[in-house]
Write a protein that holds these residues in place. Structure first.
Motif, short mmCIF file in Angstrom:
data_model
loop_
_atom_site.label_atom_id
_atom_site.label_comp_id
_atom_site.label_asym_id
_atom_site.label_seq_id
_atom_site.Cartn_x
_atom_site.Cartn_y
_atom_site.Cartn_z
N GLY A 13 0.94 -1.15 -0.01
CA GLY A 13 -0.55 0.08 0.20
C GLY A 13 0.99 1.65 0.62
O GLY A 13 1.91 1.39 -0.83
N MET A 14 1.04 2.07 0.58
CA MET A 14 1.15 3.56 0.50
C MET A 14 2.37 3.70 2.37
O MET A 14 2.11 2.55 2.64
CB MET A 14 0.34 4.79 0.43
CG MET A 14 1.02 5.91 0.28
SD MET A 14 -0.10 7.30 0.47
CE MET A 14 0.58 8.67 2.23
N VAL B 7 8.24 1.63 9.25
CA VAL B 7 7.07 1.97 8.56
C VAL B 7 5.91 1.17 8.71
O VAL B 7 5.40 0.90 9.63
CB VAL B 7 7.10 0.75 7.62
CG1 VAL B 7 9.14 0.99 6.70
CG2 VAL B 7 7.00 -0.61 7.66
N THR B 8 4.85 2.13 8.57
CA THR B 8 3.64 2.05 9.17
C THR B 8 2.98 1.70 7.26
O THR B 8 3.81 2.28 6.16
CB THR B 8 2.95 3.65 9.34
OG1 THR B 8 3.05 4.56 8.30
CG2 THR B 8 3.26 3.53 10.82
N PHE B 9 1.59 1.29 7.59
CA PHE B 9 1.46 1.52 5.77
C PHE B 9 0.17 1.24 6.17
O PHE B 9 -1.21 1.97 7.49
CB PHE B 9 0.85 -0.39 5.82
CG PHE B 9 2.54 -0.51 5.56
CD1 PHE B 9 3.10 -1.07 4.61
CD2 PHE B 9 3.21 -1.80 6.46
CE1 PHE B 9 4.66 -1.23 4.23
CE2 PHE B 9 4.15 -2.20 6.45
CZ PHE B 9 4.61 -2.32 5.56
N GLN C 275 -5.37 -6.13 1.85
CA GLN C 275 -4.32 -6.21 2.43
C GLN C 275 -4.44 -5.65 3.60
O GLN C 275 -4.93 -5.04 4.13
CB GLN C 275 -3.23 -4.04 2.05
CG GLN C 275 -3.02 -4.54 0.16
CD GLN C 275 -2.39 -3.36 -0.20
OE1 GLN C 275 -2.37 -2.31 0.18
NE2 GLN C 275 -1.88 -4.43 -1.52
N THR C 276 -2.79 -6.56 4.33
CA THR C 276 -2.67 -6.07 5.78
C THR C 276 -1.93 -5.27 6.12
O THR C 276 -0.68 -6.11 5.79
CB THR C 276 -3.10 -7.10 7.03
OG1 THR C 276 -1.81 -8.26 5.90
CG2 THR C 276 -4.44 -8.29 6.04
N LEU D 36 3.55 -5.90 4.79
CA LEU D 36 5.65 -5.92 5.75
C LEU D 36 6.19 -7.17 4.90
O LEU D 36 7.87 -7.50 4.72
CB LEU D 36 5.24 -5.84 7.13
CG LEU D 36 6.87 -6.00 8.09
CD1 LEU D 36 7.25 -4.93 7.36
CD2 LEU D 36 6.79 -6.55 9.57
N MET D 37 5.63 -7.86 4.67
CA MET D 37 6.20 -9.80 3.84
C MET D 37 6.07 -9.22 2.53
O MET D 37 7.49 -9.71 2.08
CB MET D 37 4.75 -10.58 4.31
CG MET D 37 4.87 -10.99 5.09
SD MET D 37 6.03 -12.25 6.01
CE MET D 37 5.24 -13.56 5.26
N ALA D 38 5.84 -7.99 1.52
CA ALA D 38 6.24 -8.68 0.86
C ALA D 38 7.26 -6.61 0.56
O ALA D 38 8.54 -7.00 -0.27
CB ALA D 38 4.75 -6.56 -0.20
#
Length: 137
Positions: free
Chosen positions: A33-34, A53-55, A61-62, A67-69
């Motif tokens: 995501g962003m 990081v934050t998303f 998406q979770t 984070l895995m990506a």
């Protein structure tokens, strides 16, 4: 005369700025995501960097899947980062999910609930004080 910022802090700020640019412009992955980099902590020997990081997740998406990506791109991001910054050794990057924003929102909601509950109790107590005949039956 002491320096305002230590070298590790200056490197951390530079890494945060460069990583934000790289993630915005270079990393193309639909699973992300962003991404916002909230903080970077660099070890004293500048060998390791914890990137928090934050998303902003869209659809299914979770934060965990994002984070895995992102972790799959760590090596590629480090290579691109090494080309952009002037350090003898490019720090090994580890991405960590920063849940402080989510926790802050949760705490704010809890405080709001307590305040509204307190106001409701005060209003109920005020109504009982205005109707004395109900209590003397």
């Amino acid at each position: 005369m002491s320096k305002e910022f230590s070298r590790t802090q200056r490197v951390a700020q530079q890494l945060q700025k460069e990583l934000a640019m790289l993630l915005q412009r270079e990393v193309r992955d639909s699973r992300l995501g962003m991404v916002t980099i909230s903080d970077v902590e660099v070890s004293r020997d500048l060998a390791y960097a914890k990137v928090f990081v934050t998303f902003l997740c869209v659809g299914e998406q979770t934060p965990e899947s994002c984070l895995m990506a992102l972790r799959e791109h760590e090596v590629h991001i480090r290579m691109m980062l090494g080309k952009r910054i002037r350090l003898r050794l490019t720090p090994e990057i580890r991405f960590h999910y920063d849940n402080t924003l989510v926790e802050g929102m949760r705490m704010s909601n809890l405080v709001s609930e307590v305040i509204s509950e307190d106001k409701r109790k005060q209003q109920d107590a005020g109504r009982e004080d205005n109707n004395p005949e109900e209590g003397s039956a």
